[in-house]
Design a protein around this motif. Structure first.
Motif, PDB file in Angstrom:
ATOM      1  N   ILE A   6     -43.804 -45.355 -17.051  1.00  0.00           N
ATOM      2  CA  ILE A   6     -42.623 -44.927 -17.812  1.00  0.00           C
ATOM      3  C   ILE A   6     -41.533 -45.983 -17.644  1.00  0.00           C
ATOM      4  CG2 ILE A   6     -40.853 -43.143 -18.070  1.00  0.00           C
ATOM      5  CD1 ILE A   6     -43.923 -42.170 -16.168  1.00  0.00           C
ATOM      6  N   PHE A   7     -40.938 -46.384 -18.754  1.00  0.00           N
ATOM      7  CA  PHE A   7     -39.818 -47.317 -18.670  1.00  0.00           C
ATOM      8  C   PHE A   7     -38.906 -47.135 -19.873  1.00  0.00           C
ATOM      9  CE2 PHE A   7     -43.266 -49.502 -20.795  1.00  0.00           C
ATOM     10  CZ  PHE A   7     -42.672 -50.182 -21.852  1.00  0.00           C
ATOM     11  N   GLN A   8     -37.658 -47.592 -19.709  1.00  0.00           N
ATOM     12  CA  GLN A   8     -36.699 -47.522 -20.799  1.00  0.00           C
ATOM     13  C   GLN A   8     -36.877 -48.737 -21.708  1.00  0.00           C
ATOM     14  OE1 GLN A   8     -32.593 -46.131 -19.835  1.00  0.00           O
ATOM     15  NE2 GLN A   8     -33.289 -46.234 -17.702  1.00  0.00           N
ATOM     16  N   ALA A   9     -36.870 -48.490 -23.012  1.00  0.00           N
ATOM     17  CA  ALA A   9     -37.031 -49.551 -24.006  1.00  0.00           C
ATOM     18  C   ALA A   9     -35.971 -49.373 -25.081  1.00  0.00           C
ATOM     19  CB  ALA A   9     -38.432 -49.519 -24.616  1.00  0.00           C
ATOM     20  N   HIS A  10     -35.342 -50.452 -25.459  1.00  0.00           N
ATOM     21  CA  HIS A  10     -34.340 -50.396 -26.512  1.00  0.00           C
ATOM     22  C   HIS A  10     -35.005 -50.066 -27.842  1.00  0.00           C
ATOM     23  CE1 HIS A  10     -31.186 -51.622 -29.346  1.00  0.00           C
ATOM     24  NE2 HIS A  10     -30.338 -51.527 -28.332  1.00  0.00           N
ATOM     25  N   ARG A  11     -34.345 -49.252 -28.647  1.00  0.00           N
ATOM     26  CA  ARG A  11     -34.928 -48.810 -29.913  1.00  0.00           C
ATOM     27  C   ARG A  11     -35.359 -49.995 -30.791  1.00  0.00           C
ATOM     28  NH1 ARG A  11     -32.600 -47.860 -34.845  1.00  0.00           N
ATOM     29  NH2 ARG A  11     -30.529 -48.217 -33.945  1.00  0.00           N
ATOM     30  N   MET A  12     -34.568 -51.055 -30.828  1.00  0.00           N
ATOM     31  CA  MET A  12     -34.891 -52.201 -31.670  1.00  0.00           C
ATOM     32  C   MET A  12     -36.011 -53.055 -31.097  1.00  0.00           C
ATOM     33  SD  MET A  12     -32.918 -51.757 -34.197  1.00  0.00           S
ATOM     34  CE  MET A  12     -33.062 -53.326 -35.044  1.00  0.00           C
ATOM     35  N   ASP A  13     -36.358 -52.831 -29.828  1.00  0.00           N
ATOM     36  CA  ASP A  13     -37.410 -53.626 -29.173  1.00  0.00           C
ATOM     37  C   ASP A  13     -38.708 -52.848 -29.013  1.00  0.00           C
ATOM     38  OD1 ASP A  13     -38.144 -56.142 -27.923  1.00  0.00           O
ATOM     39  OD2 ASP A  13     -38.052 -55.114 -25.987  1.00  0.00           O
ATOM     40  N   LYS A  14     -38.719 -51.580 -29.439  1.00  0.00           N
ATOM     41  CA  LYS A  14     -39.911 -50.760 -29.209  1.00  0.00           C
ATOM     42  C   LYS A  14     -41.143 -51.287 -29.945  1.00  0.00           C
ATOM     43  CE  LYS A  14     -38.382 -46.144 -27.769  1.00  0.00           C
ATOM     44  NZ  LYS A  14     -38.494 -44.696 -28.050  1.00  0.00           N
ATOM     45  N   LEU A  15     -40.981 -51.763 -31.175  1.00  0.00           N
ATOM     46  CA  LEU A  15     -42.149 -52.258 -31.907  1.00  0.00           C
ATOM     47  C   LEU A  15     -42.754 -53.492 -31.242  1.00  0.00           C
ATOM     48  CD1 LEU A  15     -44.029 -51.880 -34.317  1.00  0.00           C
ATOM     49  CD2 LEU A  15     -42.494 -53.348 -35.653  1.00  0.00           C
ATOM     50  N   PRO A  16     -41.965 -54.520 -30.850  1.00  0.00           N
ATOM     51  CA  PRO A  16     -42.555 -55.640 -30.107  1.00  0.00           C
ATOM     52  C   PRO A  16     -43.212 -55.202 -28.793  1.00  0.00           C
ATOM     53  CG  PRO A  16     -40.408 -56.266 -30.958  1.00  0.00           C
ATOM     54  CD  PRO A  16     -40.548 -54.794 -31.201  1.00  0.00           C
ATOM     55  N   VAL A  17     -42.604 -54.252 -28.095  1.00  0.00           N
ATOM     56  CA  VAL A  17     -43.207 -53.724 -26.871  1.00  0.00           C
ATOM     57  C   VAL A  17     -44.559 -53.094 -27.188  1.00  0.00           C
ATOM     58  CG1 VAL A  17     -43.028 -51.843 -25.181  1.00  0.00           C
ATOM     59  CG2 VAL A  17     -41.089 -53.378 -25.548  1.00  0.00           C
ATOM     60  N   LEU A  18     -44.589 -52.248 -28.216  1.00  0.00           N
ATOM     61  CA  LEU A  18     -45.830 -51.573 -28.605  1.00  0.00           C
ATOM     62  C   LEU A  18     -46.897 -52.583 -29.008  1.00  0.00           C
ATOM     63  CD1 LEU A  18     -47.424 -49.018 -29.274  1.00  0.00           C
ATOM     64  CD2 LEU A  18     -46.285 -48.974 -31.511  1.00  0.00           C
ATOM     65  N   SER A  19     -46.519 -53.568 -29.787  1.00  0.00           N
ATOM     66  CA  SER A  19     -47.474 -54.584 -30.228  1.00  0.00           C
ATOM     67  C   SER A  19     -48.121 -55.287 -29.039  1.00  0.00           C
ATOM     68  CB  SER A  19     -46.772 -55.607 -31.125  1.00  0.00           C
ATOM     69  OG  SER A  19     -47.638 -56.679 -31.438  1.00  0.00           O
ATOM     70  N   ARG A  20     -47.345 -55.623 -28.045  1.00  0.00           N
ATOM     71  CA  ARG A  20     -47.889 -56.326 -26.881  1.00  0.00           C
ATOM     72  C   ARG A  20     -48.782 -55.418 -26.034  1.00  0.00           C
ATOM     73  NH1 ARG A  20     -43.941 -59.050 -28.826  1.00  0.00           N
ATOM     74  NH2 ARG A  20     -43.528 -61.236 -28.319  1.00  0.00           N
ATOM     75  N   ILE A  21     -48.403 -54.155 -25.906  1.00  0.00           N
ATOM     76  CA  ILE A  21     -49.268 -53.225 -25.169  1.00  0.00           C
ATOM     77  C   ILE A  21     -50.636 -53.113 -25.850  1.00  0.00           C
ATOM     78  CG2 ILE A  21     -49.584 -50.799 -24.514  1.00  0.00           C
ATOM     79  CD1 ILE A  21     -46.532 -50.617 -24.218  1.00  0.00           C
ATOM     80  N   LEU A  22     -50.629 -53.111 -27.173  1.00  0.00           N
ATOM     81  CA  LEU A  22     -51.886 -52.972 -27.914  1.00  0.00           C
ATOM     82  C   LEU A  22     -52.774 -54.207 -27.811  1.00  0.00           C
ATOM     83  CD1 LEU A  22     -50.561 -51.169 -31.130  1.00  0.00           C
ATOM     84  CD2 LEU A  22     -51.842 -50.163 -29.225  1.00  0.00           C
ATOM     85  N   GLN A  23     -52.271 -55.260 -27.177  1.00  0.00           N
ATOM     86  CA  GLN A  23     -53.057 -56.481 -27.020  1.00  0.00           C
ATOM     87  C   GLN A  23     -53.624 -56.660 -25.615  1.00  0.00           C
ATOM     88  OE1 GLN A  23     -51.191 -60.036 -29.016  1.00  0.00           O
ATOM     89  NE2 GLN A  23     -49.659 -58.529 -29.689  1.00  0.00           N
ATOM     90  N   VAL A  24     -53.452 -55.654 -24.739  1.00  0.00           N
ATOM     91  CA  VAL A  24     -53.998 -55.786 -23.388  1.00  0.00           C
ATOM     92  C   VAL A  24     -55.518 -55.826 -23.456  1.00  0.00           C
ATOM     93  CG1 VAL A  24     -52.010 -54.689 -22.315  1.00  0.00           C
ATOM     94  CG2 VAL A  24     -53.968 -53.296 -22.983  1.00  0.00           C
ATOM     95  N   PRO A  25     -56.168 -56.596 -22.583  1.00  0.00           N
ATOM     96  CA  PRO A  25     -57.611 -56.846 -22.709  1.00  0.00           C
ATOM     97  C   PRO A  25     -58.492 -55.608 -22.606  1.00  0.00           C
ATOM     98  CG  PRO A  25     -56.576 -58.367 -21.152  1.00  0.00           C
ATOM     99  CD  PRO A  25     -55.554 -57.344 -21.488  1.00  0.00           C
ATOM    100  N   ASP A  26     -58.116 -54.643 -21.769  1.00  0.00           N
ATOM    101  CA  ASP A  26     -59.005 -53.506 -21.519  1.00  0.00           C
ATOM    102  C   ASP A  26     -58.715 -52.317 -22.417  1.00  0.00           C
ATOM    103  OD1 ASP A  26     -56.548 -52.929 -20.449  1.00  0.00           O
ATOM    104  OD2 ASP A  26     -57.321 -51.983 -18.619  1.00  0.00           O
ATOM    105  N   ARG A  27     -57.921 -52.512 -23.463  1.00  0.00           N
ATOM    106  CA  ARG A  27     -57.563 -51.381 -24.307  1.00  0.00           C
ATOM    107  C   ARG A  27     -58.713 -50.994 -25.224  1.00  0.00           C
ATOM    108  NH1 ARG A  27     -56.287 -50.289 -29.248  1.00  0.00           N
ATOM    109  NH2 ARG A  27     -56.266 -52.466 -29.909  1.00  0.00           N
ATOM    110  N   GLY A  28     -59.021 -49.681 -25.233  1.00  0.00           N
ATOM    111  CA  GLY A  28     -59.990 -49.141 -26.175  1.00  0.00           C
ATOM    112  C   GLY A  28     -59.264 -48.282 -27.197  1.00  0.00           C
ATOM    113  N   ARG A  29     -59.836 -47.125 -27.514  1.00  0.00           N
ATOM    114  CA  ARG A  29     -59.157 -46.222 -28.446  1.00  0.00           C
ATOM    115  C   ARG A  29     -57.779 -45.844 -27.893  1.00  0.00           C
ATOM    116  NH1 ARG A  29     -64.459 -44.249 -28.761  1.00  0.00           N
ATOM    117  NH2 ARG A  29     -65.338 -44.133 -30.877  1.00  0.00           N
ATOM    118  N   THR A  30     -56.786 -45.868 -28.775  1.00  0.00           N
ATOM    119  CA  THR A  30     -55.403 -45.657 -28.348  1.00  0.00           C
ATOM    120  C   THR A  30     -54.699 -44.716 -29.312  1.00  0.00           C
ATOM    121  OG1 THR A  30     -55.297 -47.873 -27.377  1.00  0.00           O
ATOM    122  CG2 THR A  30     -53.197 -46.801 -27.900  1.00  0.00           C
TER     123      THR A  30
END
Length: 411
Positions: free
Chosen positions: A222-246
């Protein structure tokens, strides 16, 4: 455990050979025809806890009338997605027995469902409103239902379905039947319902009273994310190597549609499930998610109890949910069936008070989550973000199931 060999063989053919705690505790009692209340956290196997004994009794119990095309089993669920999921699971278990399972829910062609019922069904899985409508029109017969299941009863209470449920229960009162009620929690209204419509039910709780409300197999970040930065944050999380169905959860339909479209524009293969989409579009997106062709699903809480996919590796709360139980049900989509999962919550700066209420109720010990940005070293290290991660991963795609307002991509 006394289950018909044909049902066991059908499950074994899908690799299902061992019981979860709720199943092991409920099966002997449910197979005897006793009324019961089954309580366990989401993702702990409740569907087959009631589904296997229901099918077994409809198939071969001496006190269940011979099958004649009118329903012997009725399963009432709160959402369309859960109805489809439960019916699919029952169909798998019933693959080697002559028991016909039908799904009756809103958003689908009314005449087709009437035709299905006229052709004959043995077990009906449906949502309260459409079931009651078809019953009142005399298209759905309930006079020979021998096994009734109320699944996710607490959710039906939250969604305001109790008046419809009580009407359905009253319609069954003239014929002797077994009632099974399954729920993650037991609010007072559900307890009163059980006392009114059940006969000396056995209450089975698969967790201890002190058990944590979330799975130990789920890592929570859990962490605080600025509303305008949430999409870049989400995009980077979706690029982690071990990610499967999300699954990416949003609080509103508009945000679900917008986020799915934005991810598709960045090149992610993504589907959307929210209330503004037609049922066919929602089912298409969910089916793609289940079969792996759509690895990312953006959804509102309509899907939080309707997705039973065991290998979801990540759940991302793009918006903080409204209450603690919604949080529990959301992150319960990962870390299921013995697997490990990661649940990530992006707390907007304007959502901190809402998160603190959830944190306090669940005793998570994180009332002041750290503030991270998409470029923060702590964020990159904590979630193993690749060093070469960018906002976009490829050319723009279409959203599976439709984008903004259900109409596909729109600029």
């Amino acid at each position: 455990m006394g289950v018909a060999a044909e049902i066991c063989d059908a499950l074994a053919a899908r690799g299902i050979t061992h019981t979860f705690a709720i199943q092991e505790l409920t099966l002997p009692i449910a197979l005897s025809g006793t009324d019961l209340i089954g309580q366990a956290r989401t993702g702990m196997g409740k569907t087959y806890g009631f589904g296997v004994p229901l099918l077994d009794r409809v198939f071969d119990a001496a006190d269940v009338p011979e099958l004649d095309g009118s329903p012997r089993g009725l399963v009432v669920v709160p959402t369309r997605e859960l109805a489809v999921q439960v019916a699919n699971d029952l169909a798998i278990a019933a693959a080697q027995i002559p028991v016909r399972v039908a799904t009756i829910l809103g958003g689908r062609d009314f005449d087709e469902q009437r035709a299905t019922l006229r052709a004959g069904v043995d077990v009906v899985v449906g949502t309260p409103g459409r079931l009651l409508d078809l019953y009142q029109r005399k298209d759905l017969r309930l006079d020979k239902v021998s096994v009734l299941v109320l699944d996710e009863a607490d959710e039906m209470l939250d969604l305001g379905f109790m008046p419809d449920i009580e009407k359905i229960l009253a319609a069954l009162s003239d014929f002797p039947h077994q009632t099974m009620l399954f729920s993650a929690t037991m609010p007072g209204a559900i307890v009163r319902l059980a006392r009114t419509f059940m006969t000396q039910p056995v209450h089975i709780r698969a967790d201890s009273e002190s058990a944590a409300p979330t799975h130990a197999s789920t890592r929570q970040v859990i962490f605080q994310a600025h509303r305008m930065d949430k999409l870049p944050v989400l995009s980077r999380i979706l690029q982690v190597p071990d990610r499967g169905r999300t699954i990416v959860f949003t609080r509103t339909k508009r945000t679900a549609a917008q986020t799915a479209q934005e991810l598709a524009d960045l090149g992610f293969h993504v589907g959307a499930v929210h209330g503004d989409l037609h049922q066919q579009a929602r089912e298409k997106a969910l089916q793609g998610f289940r079969d792996g062709t759509v690895p990312i699903l953006v959804a509102t809480d309509v899907a939080s109890r309707g997705i039973d996919v065991e290998d979801v590796t990540h759940v991302i709360n793009y918006q903080v949910p409204d209450d603690a139980m919604t949080y529990v049900h959301r992150i319960g989509r990962t870390g299921r069936a013995g697997n490990f999962g990661t649940a990530i919550t992006l707390v907007g700066f304007d959502e901190l008070h809402k998160w603190q209420a959830i944190d306090s109720e669940l005793d998570l010990g994180q009332p002041e989550p750290p503030q991270w940005f998409s470029t923060s070293e702590e964020f990159i290290d904590k979630l193993d973000i690749p060093a070469d991660a960018q906002d976009a991963v490829g050319p723009a795609r279409k959203v599976a199931g439709g984008g903004v307002g259900g109409g596909g991509r729109r600029r």
